[in-house]
Design an enzyme around this catalytic site. Sequence first.
Site, PDB file in Angstrom:
ATOM      1  N   ARG A 379       0.867  -1.186   0.000  1.00 54.82           N
ATOM      2  CA  ARG A 379       0.000   0.000   0.000  1.00 54.82           C
ATOM      3  C   ARG A 379       0.895   1.224   0.000  1.00 54.82           C
ATOM      4  O   ARG A 379       1.790   1.328   0.834  1.00 54.82           O
ATOM      5  CB  ARG A 379      -0.908   0.033   1.233  1.00 54.82           C
ATOM      6  CG  ARG A 379      -1.849  -1.156   1.378  1.00 54.82           C
ATOM      7  CD  ARG A 379      -2.823  -0.916   2.525  1.00 54.82           C
ATOM      8  NE  ARG A 379      -3.450  -2.146   2.986  1.00 54.82           N
ATOM      9  CZ  ARG A 379      -4.528  -2.700   2.432  1.00 54.82           C
ATOM     10  NH1 ARG A 379      -5.091  -2.121   1.395  1.00 54.82           N
ATOM     11  NH2 ARG A 379      -5.042  -3.818   2.917  1.00 54.82           N
ATOM     12  N   HIS A 439       3.169  -9.524   1.059  1.00 46.52           N
ATOM     13  CA  HIS A 439       2.908  -8.574   2.132  1.00 46.52           C
ATOM     14  C   HIS A 439       4.208  -8.111   2.787  1.00 46.52           C
ATOM     15  O   HIS A 439       4.197  -7.281   3.690  1.00 46.52           O
ATOM     16  CB  HIS A 439       1.986  -9.246   3.166  1.00 46.52           C
ATOM     17  CG  HIS A 439       1.438  -8.334   4.205  1.00 46.52           C
ATOM     18  ND1 HIS A 439       1.786  -8.436   5.541  1.00 46.52           N
ATOM     19  CD2 HIS A 439       0.567  -7.296   4.125  1.00 46.52           C
ATOM     20  CE1 HIS A 439       1.156  -7.506   6.237  1.00 46.52           C
ATOM     21  NE2 HIS A 439       0.411  -6.804   5.401  1.00 46.52           N
ATOM     22  N   HIS A 596       0.872  -1.038  15.004  1.00 41.01           N
ATOM     23  CA  HIS A 596       0.994  -1.842  13.789  1.00 41.01           C
ATOM     24  C   HIS A 596       2.276  -2.675  13.736  1.00 41.01           C
ATOM     25  O   HIS A 596       2.405  -3.563  12.899  1.00 41.01           O
ATOM     26  CB  HIS A 596       0.925  -0.908  12.566  1.00 41.01           C
ATOM     27  CG  HIS A 596       0.732  -1.598  11.264  1.00 41.01           C
ATOM     28  ND1 HIS A 596       1.725  -1.712  10.324  1.00 41.01           N
ATOM     29  CD2 HIS A 596      -0.349  -2.227  10.739  1.00 41.01           C
ATOM     30  CE1 HIS A 596       1.267  -2.371   9.268  1.00 41.01           C
ATOM     31  NE2 HIS A 596       0.010  -2.697   9.492  1.00 41.01           N
TER      32      HIS A 596
END
Length: 707
Positions: A379, A439, A596
């Site tokens: 992202r 990822h 996170h």
Amino acid sequence: MEPKTDFKNPEYYENRELSWIKFDSRVLSEARDKTIPLLERLKFISITSSNLDEFFMVRVASLKDMVHANYRKKDIAGMTAQRQLAAVNQATKELVSTQYNTYTRSLVPLLNKEGIYILDAHEELSKEQGEFVDRYFLDNVYPVLTPMAVDASRPFPLIRNKTLNIAAMLSSRQNKEETMFATVQVPGVLPRLVQIPGEEGTMVFILLEQIIERNIEVLFSNYKVLCAYPYRIMRNADLTIDEDEASDLLKEIQNKLKMRQWGEVIRLEIEEKANKKLLKFLKTELNVAEEDVFHIAGPIDLTFLMKLYGMENYEHLCYKPYRPQRVPEIEPGSDIFTSIRKGDIFLHHPYETFDPVVDFIRQASRDPDVLAIKQTLYRVSGNSPIISSLAQAAENGKQVSVLVELKARFDEEHNIVWAKKLEQAGCHVIYGLVGLKTHSKIALVVRREEDGIRRYVHLGTGNYNDSTAKLYTDCGIFTCRESIGEDATAVFNMLSGYSEPRSWNELVLAPYWLRDKFLHLIEREKKHAQQGKEAKITAKMNSLCDQGIIEALYEASAAGVKIDLIVRGICCLRTGIAGVSENITVRSIVGNFLEHSRIFYFKNDGSEEIYMGSADWMPRNLDRRVEIIFPLLDEKLKEKAYHILEVELADNVKARVMQPDGSYEKVDKRGKALVHSQNLFCKEAKEQVPKVHSSGNQRGFIPAEPV
């Protein structure tokens, strides 16, 4: 001989979906906290709503698909999909009820005290305000609207996912006995909150749907509008892509994205006081069951409240903005490669700035000695400087290879745009791997130097997104260690071709090696405990729901290993079970920044090992994604990572601790110095002096000053 404990017993596990709802409830609790500034509390109400939307579009949609497919296999908590759906429906309706009670009974009166008014009924308008609103409607709203009548010749139109609409029931002026239906979409291109005239010193807003509702008869001039109510639907947005059959993954995903607007309706939100006949009509046309109807006691879709955050002249109702501090080892504007050659560098965002990561790629793109840049992107921000630098590097003649993950949920369209831009600039773009999401967070720069080729590597726990790096807590490292450089090269060769290394120096990758590595590390601690050696596990992550990992943790706990878990969101492990999890604690920290980072600490009889990376302890991260976990090899970096864990375990302001019944409670801080972990990290970053000291393997923690 005592019977052997069955660590797979469903009673020892929490259902994943219900655990997620508990997490969103913790987010909502921030909106209910009277010690938090008012507009910050509104922000958390908004986040609760956006979280819930995604949960329905993906997780609830997936459960519905299972029910439709007659899938009867139970989850780790022993629940069928049908039973999960029923429990989720009840829990989410309770959550929404609490959310709207918080908004209407607590936050709206507080807003009014501050001179901020949000009118949720056009009947509340004064004459002057009414005239303003009517003029605004004719000038700005009416030209954009498309009323859609429903009759024999005009079927019920496609209602787009997540859009706000108004349903109306009409009667003909000639035949008052006949009722008809119509719907009109509230245009998303116009502001939802419209400021209108008010008394001096006040800010008065009305919602766009109320403006339309007030003037709806203008849209149906030959009919009498009997009633009109806003409503919104949520559709199944979980993409199913047959990658083996897709000849072009990019085109396949583009086609599937269009199908999101046609997905099954899985939730209907409508005003609580809506006409029963109108509601029945909507349920029939949208094919929605009663249990999927949410009767809303207030404005539908509270995400609009985020627009109030940061209003001018109301700064006192927000936290003072925090400016990320410089990384001590990197002088702004200096040559970053020189800094990395001096030793491994630890990064802690957003307390320390993300700028060095951006500069790493920017400097590499311009440096004549840099031969190649390789990076994974999951992202990125809307105007990403990293994308621009990668494109510039290719135009400067460097070898640039970028893996852009097209399957990053809800960022698919965004990533397709970036992938095409990079290709046009001359980059070699890889669109992820068949059957796997990439990822991992890794960037490799290959540089020609006097003593030969040197590889510089950045590894992180978060995305290469300069915008979210100001909001998410993440960690990373810069290194030019040869062992990690060799592994980084092997990673990209594996991603771009068919090369698979026989062994790795330092990095551990999913989906092939990571699960076994974690199980080995947990098992080693268990054996140390059984042998009377030092044994301890401390792990921080976003989610924990992998049965194999939880089972291993239970076994380690039963053997006497002290296990402290910091899990922000989903946690399917249960604490306080006799003979199973008595030695395990679980805490969740929800604060101004989104937790996170993933950090994993293993005592290892005093020879401590600490790993960081992109993977949570979830089946998808361990089995269905390309993930990277990396060790901290420098003792100073280990100290910094351990300090993060230490501070968060001491947090008694924002931490909530899991109880044996699965609920979460704030830490009892009576008589104790307050420790607010996020505030302390901000303070330390400003001072550039971490509050940590070491004596051999014994670490100490200096608590924060009272917050």
